[in-house]
Enzyme design. Structure first.
Site, short mmCIF file in Angstrom:
data_model
loop_
_atom_site.label_atom_id
_atom_site.label_comp_id
_atom_site.label_asym_id
_atom_site.label_seq_id
_atom_site.Cartn_x
_atom_site.Cartn_y
_atom_site.Cartn_z
N TRP A 102 30.82 35.39 44.91
CA TRP A 102 30.07 36.37 44.13
C TRP A 102 28.60 36.02 44.08
O TRP A 102 27.74 36.90 44.10
CB TRP A 102 30.68 36.52 42.73
N ASP A 171 25.70 36.39 35.83
CA ASP A 171 26.84 37.27 36.06
C ASP A 171 28.04 36.65 35.36
O ASP A 171 28.68 35.75 35.87
CB ASP A 171 27.11 37.41 37.56
N LYS A 195 37.83 42.02 33.30
CA LYS A 195 38.38 40.68 33.12
C LYS A 195 38.73 40.45 31.64
O LYS A 195 39.89 40.35 31.28
CB LYS A 195 37.40 39.60 33.57
#
Length: 359
Positions: A102, A171, A195
């Site tokens: 990511w 993030d 999430k």
């Protein structure tokens, strides 16, 4: 109906009490004769839902009025572009830390909009470590420093917040709300909801107000945080039902005892699972111990030919979505907030039984 245990990295498990409330509200919300999904986002009813969700989130995280809280769309991946478009002035550069897939995606996207300096990378360890802070080659004039506190694919996590003179951007898609957080140390935080926040389709942005209004001239209106803040996240129609569900999740966390209580549960779940892996010669975790994630636990079997039967038997026992990411293989158990402790206990019991029979 018997619910299974869901270890998916995202979209992930949601708390059962939240799902039950949503089920009861689905056809008719609070006697209004329609679902909240059918109501105008300009209605007093929905505005009340959104305002309550924001207020509860601010309470949970201790977010001051110095920060705008935005409920946006497009996922964290859209913020890979929004961050440089809002913070990276022409001729300036930004610092990025590369600790996994990511981070790499964020770096690649940011390079479309300006000069990016990768100050540290753990790619040489196959993303199994966090680079020590004293090895970073930061730029004292950087517009901001970006990092990914938790990498869902590799299962590595920062257990500390980097010190930096530039605004810190994070993030936090897979770690936010899993424990207390000092928001005041960040310039901007973003997180995909799927999430620990709610359903896919909602993106949370927390941005210090003094960072608003500095977007690049060609920044699209929909990616300009100042526009979103000035319109209370309603420049266009927001994902109304996702905001409602996120608000229910925030209420659930508050009733549970807030983030300190959630942190204790999460630490206990992770400790159990890592202990089971480390106490076995049949299973292994590739991440150095100080960098292990509390949210995403990858593990491999000593004999990879047993991966398929492991997954098949796990599914038969109601233990779902344990297959590792396609880029790394093996297994991965994502044990986010809504994954109950008994799910981890059931997984450990299965792993031990499988080892006894196949090891």
């Amino acid at each position: 109906m018997t619910r299974c245990y869901n270890f998916c990295a995202g979209p992930a498990a949601l708390p059962v009490p939240v799902l039950e409330t949503a089920r009861d509200d689905m056809l008719e919300w609070h006697g209004k004769g329609m679902s909240l999904m059918e109501m105008s986002h300009r209605s007093a009813e929905f505005i009340g839902v959104a305002e309550r969700a924001e207020a509860t989130l601010r309470e949970l995280l201790g977010i001051s009025d110095d920060y705008a809280v935005l409920f946006l769309q497009g996922g964290a991946s859209t913020q890979f572009a929004a961050v440089p478009l809002n913070l990276l002035a022409e001729g300036a550069s930004a610092d990025y830390v590369n600790t996994g897939q990511w981070s790499k995606k964020a770096i690649a996207e940011a390079r479309r909009f300006g000069r990016i300096n990768v100050v540290a990378s753990s790619e040489d360890t196959r993303f199994s470590t966090i680079p020590p802070r004293d090895t970073w080659s930061t730029d004292p004039n950087a517009a901001y420093l970006h990092y990914t506190p938790n990498e869902t694919i590799g299962g590595v996590e920062f257990h500390w917040i980097p010190e930096t003179g530039a605004p810190l951007v994070a993030d936090m898609s897979s770690t936010i709300l899993s424990r207390p957080l000092d928001v005041s140390r960040f310039g901007m935080i973003y997180a995909g909801a799927q999430k620990n926040i709610g359903p896919a389709g909602l993106t949370l942005v927390i941005v210090r107000r003094d960072l608003l209004g500095h977007s690049q001239p060609h920044c699209p209106t929909m990616l300009d945080w100042k526009t979103a803040a000035e319109n209370d996240s309603m420049y266009n129609t927001p994902p109304t039902f996702a905001v409602y569900l996120a608000g229910l999740v925030f209420d659930w966390l508050k009733e549970l005892g807030g983030l300190p209580a959630m942190a204790e549960i999460n630490r206990r779940k992770a400790a159990k699972l890592y202990a089971a892996i480390d106490g076995s010669t049949f299973y292994a975790n590739p991440v150095e111990v100080p960098s292990r994630s509390l949210m995403n636990v990858p593990f491999t079997l000593a004999d990879s030919s047993l991966d398929k039967p492991f997954l098949e038997e796990a599914e038969a026992r109601g233990l779902l979505n344990l297959k590792g990411h396609r880029s790394v293989g093996g297994m991965r158990a994502s044990i986010y907030n809504a994954v109950p402790e008994e799910a981890v206990d059931a997984l450990i019991a299965f792993m031990q039984d499988f080892e006894q029979r196949k090891g």
